[in-house]
Design a protein around this motif. Structure first.
Motif, PDB file in Angstrom:
ATOM      1  N   TRP A   1       5.341   8.201   3.925  1.00 17.98           N
ATOM      2  CA  TRP A   1       5.530   7.339   2.762  1.00 17.98           C
ATOM      3  C   TRP A   1       5.034   8.029   1.497  1.00 17.98           C
ATOM      4  O   TRP A   1       5.667   7.947   0.448  1.00 17.98           O
ATOM      5  N   LEU A   2       3.899   8.719   1.583  1.00 18.89           N
ATOM      6  CA  LEU A   2       3.375   9.454   0.430  1.00 18.89           C
ATOM      7  C   LEU A   2       4.305  10.607   0.072  1.00 18.89           C
ATOM      8  O   LEU A   2       4.553  10.871  -1.109  1.00 18.89           O
TER       9      LEU A   2
ATOM     10  N   LYS B   1       7.157   9.118  -1.775  1.00 22.47           N
ATOM     11  CA  LYS B   1       6.718   8.695  -3.108  1.00 22.47           C
ATOM     12  C   LYS B   1       6.600   9.910  -4.034  1.00 22.47           C
ATOM     13  O   LYS B   1       7.018   9.857  -5.197  1.00 22.47           O
TER      14      LYS B   1
ATOM     15  N   THR C   1      -2.580   4.747  -2.698  1.00 20.40           N
ATOM     16  CA  THR C   1      -2.926   4.131  -1.415  1.00 20.40           C
ATOM     17  C   THR C   1      -1.938   4.480  -0.296  1.00 20.40           C
ATOM     18  O   THR C   1      -2.098   4.013   0.820  1.00 20.40           O
ATOM     19  N   SER C   2      -0.929   5.279  -0.619  1.00 24.30           N
ATOM     20  CA  SER C   2       0.084   5.615   0.377  1.00 24.30           C
ATOM     21  C   SER C   2      -0.440   6.669   1.348  1.00 24.30           C
ATOM     22  O   SER C   2      -1.521   7.230   1.165  1.00 24.30           O
ATOM     23  N   TRP C   3       0.340   6.983   2.364  1.00 26.59           N
ATOM     24  CA  TRP C   3      -0.081   7.925   3.405  1.00 26.59           C
ATOM     25  C   TRP C   3       1.160   8.544   4.048  1.00 26.59           C
ATOM     26  O   TRP C   3       2.265   8.037   3.936  1.00 26.59           O
TER      27      TRP C   3
ATOM     28  N   GLU D   1       0.828  -1.210   0.000  1.00 27.76           N
ATOM     29  CA  GLU D   1       0.000   0.000   0.000  1.00 27.76           C
ATOM     30  C   GLU D   1       0.859   1.254   0.000  1.00 27.76           C
ATOM     31  O   GLU D   1       0.548   2.235  -0.683  1.00 27.76           O
ATOM     32  N   ALA D   2       1.939   1.247   0.762  1.00 29.21           N
ATOM     33  CA  ALA D   2       2.803   2.427   0.860  1.00 29.21           C
ATOM     34  C   ALA D   2       3.555   2.698  -0.435  1.00 29.21           C
ATOM     35  O   ALA D   2       4.008   3.820  -0.670  1.00 29.21           O
ATOM     36  N   SER D   3       3.684   1.712  -1.298  1.00 28.67           N
ATOM     37  CA  SER D   3       4.499   1.891  -2.492  1.00 28.67           C
ATOM     38  C   SER D   3       3.744   2.482  -3.684  1.00 28.67           C
ATOM     39  O   SER D   3       4.347   2.735  -4.712  1.00 28.67           O
TER      40      SER D   3
ATOM     41  N   PRO E   1       1.162   5.718  -4.908  1.00 28.62           N
ATOM     42  CA  PRO E   1       0.638   7.010  -4.437  1.00 28.62           C
ATOM     43  C   PRO E   1      -0.870   6.985  -4.172  1.00 28.62           C
ATOM     44  O   PRO E   1      -1.355   7.709  -3.310  1.00 28.62           O
TER      45      PRO E   1
END
Length: 127
Positions: free
Chosen positions: A68-69, A72, A63-65, A57-59, A61
């Motif tokens: 981590w976003l 990205k 679904t990232s947050w 999910e983190a990888s 954009p």
């Protein structure tokens, strides 16, 4: 494609692998030494699958947050800015002459909140 695994499915596979290796020479019934050992491992493996899901999910954009976003976005030359307040002209409909105080809270149907920054009276037109 990656799929989450449940502790039960992991435990079933571990028991199968153990039986394939040891044959019928061991007891893998619930409460036995082998069962307890495999159950503890299955619990840890389930946690590892949950962590892998978060990594996936983190990888992306979409679904990232959080940090981590931000990382990205930086990969593509985008520097995230801190959130800021916005200003709007708020039109309020109501009874003429009613005062709307500074600090009054209003909300739209989709959940956007606004706080008035000055006191105003509703005019004779009703707005």
């Amino acid at each position: 494609m990656f799929e989450m695994e449940t502790r039960k499915n992991i435990l079933d596979r571990l028991k199968q692998y153990y039986t394939e290796t040891a044959g019928d020479k061991v007891n893998i019934i619930e409460g036995g030494f082998v069962w307890d050992t495999l159950s503890a491992n299955a619990k840890e493996f389930e946690k590892a699958y949950a962590e892998m899901a978060l990594i996936i999910e983190a990888s992306f954009p979409q679904t990232s947050w959080g940090d981590w976003l931000t990382k990205k976005a930086e990969e593509h030359g985008i520097i995230r800015q801190e959130a800021t307040n916005s200003s709007v002209i708020l039109t309020i409909t109501g009874q003429a002459g009613v005062a709307v105080s500074e600090g009054a809270l209003f909300s739209t149907n989709d959940g956007k909140n606004f706080i008035t920054v000055e006191t105003k009276k509703i005019e004779s037109t009703g707005t």
